[in-house]
Design an enzyme around this catalytic site. Structure first.
Site, PDB file in Angstrom:
ATOM      1  N   TYR A 144       0.860  -1.186   0.000  1.00  0.00           N
ATOM      2  CA  TYR A 144       0.000   0.000   0.000  1.00  0.00           C
ATOM      3  C   TYR A 144       0.893   1.231   0.000  1.00  0.00           C
ATOM      4  O   TYR A 144       1.870   1.302   0.730  1.00  0.00           O
ATOM      5  CB  TYR A 144      -0.893   0.011   1.243  1.00  0.00           C
ATOM      6  CG  TYR A 144      -1.773   1.240   1.355  1.00  0.00           C
ATOM      7  CD1 TYR A 144      -2.845   1.444   0.479  1.00  0.00           C
ATOM      8  CD2 TYR A 144      -1.533   2.208   2.339  1.00  0.00           C
ATOM      9  CE1 TYR A 144      -3.649   2.572   0.592  1.00  0.00           C
ATOM     10  CE2 TYR A 144      -2.344   3.335   2.457  1.00  0.00           C
ATOM     11  CZ  TYR A 144      -3.396   3.508   1.577  1.00  0.00           C
ATOM     12  OH  TYR A 144      -4.190   4.623   1.689  1.00  0.00           O
ATOM     13  N   ASP A 239       9.298   2.877  -0.534  1.00  0.00           N
ATOM     14  CA  ASP A 239       8.278   3.496   0.304  1.00  0.00           C
ATOM     15  C   ASP A 239       8.566   3.093   1.750  1.00  0.00           C
ATOM     16  O   ASP A 239       8.207   2.007   2.186  1.00  0.00           O
ATOM     17  CB  ASP A 239       6.884   3.042  -0.135  1.00  0.00           C
ATOM     18  CG  ASP A 239       5.790   3.701   0.696  1.00  0.00           C
ATOM     19  OD1 ASP A 239       6.126   4.380   1.699  1.00  0.00           O
ATOM     20  OD2 ASP A 239       4.604   3.551   0.339  1.00  0.00           O
ATOM     21  N   LYS A 267       4.529   9.082   8.668  1.00  0.00           N
ATOM     22  CA  LYS A 267       4.318   8.467   9.988  1.00  0.00           C
ATOM     23  C   LYS A 267       5.328   8.925  11.063  1.00  0.00           C
ATOM     24  O   LYS A 267       5.183  10.017  11.579  1.00  0.00           O
ATOM     25  CB  LYS A 267       4.235   6.956   9.843  1.00  0.00           C
ATOM     26  CG  LYS A 267       3.028   6.590   8.946  1.00  0.00           C
ATOM     27  CD  LYS A 267       2.553   5.165   8.990  1.00  0.00           C
ATOM     28  CE  LYS A 267       1.212   5.046   8.278  1.00  0.00           C
ATOM     29  NZ  LYS A 267       1.223   4.348   7.002  1.00  0.00           N
TER      30      LYS A 267
HETATM   31  C1  PLP Z   1       0.521   4.782   5.659  1.00  0.00           C
HETATM   32  C2  PLP Z   1       1.258   4.526   4.410  1.00  0.00           C
HETATM   33  C3  PLP Z   1       1.177   5.375   3.296  1.00  0.00           C
HETATM   34  C4  PLP Z   1       0.192   6.505   3.220  1.00  0.00           C
HETATM   35  O1  PLP Z   1       0.440   7.492   4.158  1.00  0.00           O
HETATM   36  P1  PLP Z   1      -0.756   8.488   4.552  1.00  0.00           P
HETATM   37  O2  PLP Z   1      -0.101   9.455   5.487  1.00  0.00           O
HETATM   38  O3  PLP Z   1      -1.809   7.648   5.182  1.00  0.00           O
HETATM   39  O4  PLP Z   1      -1.219   9.127   3.307  1.00  0.00           O
HETATM   40  C5  PLP Z   1       1.989   5.131   2.217  1.00  0.00           C
HETATM   41  N1  PLP Z   1       2.844   4.100   2.211  1.00  0.00           N
HETATM   42  C6  PLP Z   1       2.950   3.248   3.251  1.00  0.00           C
HETATM   43  C7  PLP Z   1       3.934   2.126   3.204  1.00  0.00           C
HETATM   44  C8  PLP Z   1       2.143   3.425   4.378  1.00  0.00           C
HETATM   45  O5  PLP Z   1       2.218   2.544   5.375  1.00  0.00           O
END
Ligand code: PLP
Length: 424
Positions: A144, A239, A267
């Protein structure tokens, strides 16, 4: 467990928000029942509107590695807000945060702050396309990367087919440029590269997958991905929105000894306030406006409160011993493994540092297909058994559990005692 007020508040919220929530997984759709409304949190413990307390293993989906309302973060944000919450002009603290991140993750030679992980990945993809002049991208099934259109794509059936939209409202034209590869499947990846190399702008991947539950990369998988992308001039985007500063003071790329072209963060680097970042090779970032022709902007980007929180968190993490966190999570997972064995419940626990998932399945989980073999109903029963005993787990089988530096060995005991009552 009394949830009278949570239920009332949920009914009220349903009048205003689709499903009563501002982000889907909060609605408890995967585990049934209605969501708790949280009033406050301190350290590893949250309290709902009815006064029930829970040991939290969601921790704002990993953002709160120092726990809820950490005093250092509270002070930093309070101090910052007194000086104004946004200017739409540069501030020195943004540079300070970038310096710390750049030292910890050397591949991020230049970076840009945004306000969410989604914005970071979306911008990194646009930049990859601008830089390479190509349109196609590869993502991995079960990973994701936020909710931007080109990343909300399901795998088509069969090898090397084009992605189909994973959400209504995503046009087939957009999803058609996204190719989906099974995680850990090198043969499939090689086939995609062989067929589409000339058209591929980038490959985006979670270097430790955490959004289909935790799935670890096979040995050499990430190196092969790096080698093949480099060979064909395809940009590699890590990511690290979850993995950044989760396992040590830096990105998981350092532990894996891989240098991606671009990295996305979010995060943890905002300590619970909205932030994201993307960055990487300086020749690539030179294409971002105002230097270059790839446009990307944000009214609240580099927001002083989020940056203050991020600085407080990173400066604290720099002095923290991650092995303690790792050890504590290991103890918890070993304890859980024993409990489940004792109850004759087949589970697979995948763990990376303070990040783990209990899959209710007997077979190893190495990709999205094997994750999907886990039993979501069994997970839902586990979730409710734990919640009634004061343990807040993620409300879905396919989300990671997070420990924080604020979880004590007493908290671990509480979790284990509660899990021990399962099946009795
Ligand atoms: C949470 C997450 C996102 C998206 O971040 P948001 O701040 O919710 O838009 C993208 N990539 C990864 C791996 C994530 O865990």
């Amino acid at each position: 467990m009394k949830c009278v007020r949570s239920k009332q508040l949920y009914k009220e919220a349903l009048k205003y928000f689709p499903g009563g929530v501002n982000s889907p997984v909060r609605a408890f759709g995967a585990v049934g029942g209605t969501p708790l409304f949280i009033k406050k949190g301190l350290g590893a413990v949250i309290q709902d509107e009815d006064g029930n307390k829970y040991v939290d293993q969601v921790m704002s989906w990993g953002a709160l590695i120092l726990g809820h309302a950490n005093p250092v973060v509270v002070k930093a944000v309070s101090d910052a807000v007194r000086n104004g919450s946004s200017f739409g002009a540069p501030t020195s603290s943004e540079t300070e945060l970038a310096r710390i991140i750049g030292q910890a993750i050397p591949s991020m030679e230049r970076m840009r702050f945004v306000s969410s992980g989604t914005e970071a990945t979306m911008s990194a993809i646009r930049l990859s396309r601008g830089f390479t002049g190509r349109n196609k991208i590869i993502k991995f099934a079960g990973c994701y990367h936020g909710h931007c259109d080109s990343l909300l794509v399901k795998a088509g059936s069969g090898a090397a087919t084009q992605g189909i939209p994973g959400s209504a409202g995503v046009s087939a034209v957009i999803s058609g440029d996204t190719l989906v590869c099974p995680y850990n499947d090198l043969a499939y990846f090689r086939r995609l590269i062989a067929r589409f190399a000339k058209d591929l702008a980038c490959v985006i991947i979670e270097p430790v997958a955490a959004n289909m539950g935790v799935v670890l990369p096979r040995e050499d998988f990430m190196h092969e991905v790096r080698n093949l992308t480099a060979k064909h001039g395809i940009l590699l985007i890590f990511d690290e929105v979850i993995s950044g500063f989760r396992f040590h003071f830096g990105g998981v790329q350092t532990l894996q000894n891989i240098r991606p072209d671009l990295t996305c963060l979010g995060k943890i680097i905002g300590g619970g306030l909205p932030i994201g970042a993307y960055g990487g090779r300086k020749d690539i970032l030179a294409r971002v406006a105002p230097l270059g022709d790839v446009y990307q902007a944000g009214t609240l980007s580099g927001n002083p409160l989020a940056v203050a929180a991020g600085l407080a968190v990173l400066n604290t993490l720099k002095k923290s011993d991650y092995t303690i966190l790792d050890q504590r999570t290991l103890e918890l997972c070993q304890g859980l493994t024993e409990q489940f064995k004792h109850n004759k419940t087949p589970v697979v626990i995948n763990r990376a540092g303070s990040l783990f998932t209990i899959f209710f399945t007997a077979r190893p989980v190495t990709d999205f297909a094997s994750a999907c073999q886990a039993d979501p109903d069994r997970y839902a029963r586990f979730f409710w058994t734990m919640l009634r005993q004061g343990i807040n787990l993620p409300p879905s089988q396919f989300e990671a559990q997070f420990l924080s530096f604020s979880h004590t060995s007493r908290n671990i005991d509480q979790i284990l005692t509660s899990a021990g009552k399962l099946g009795k």
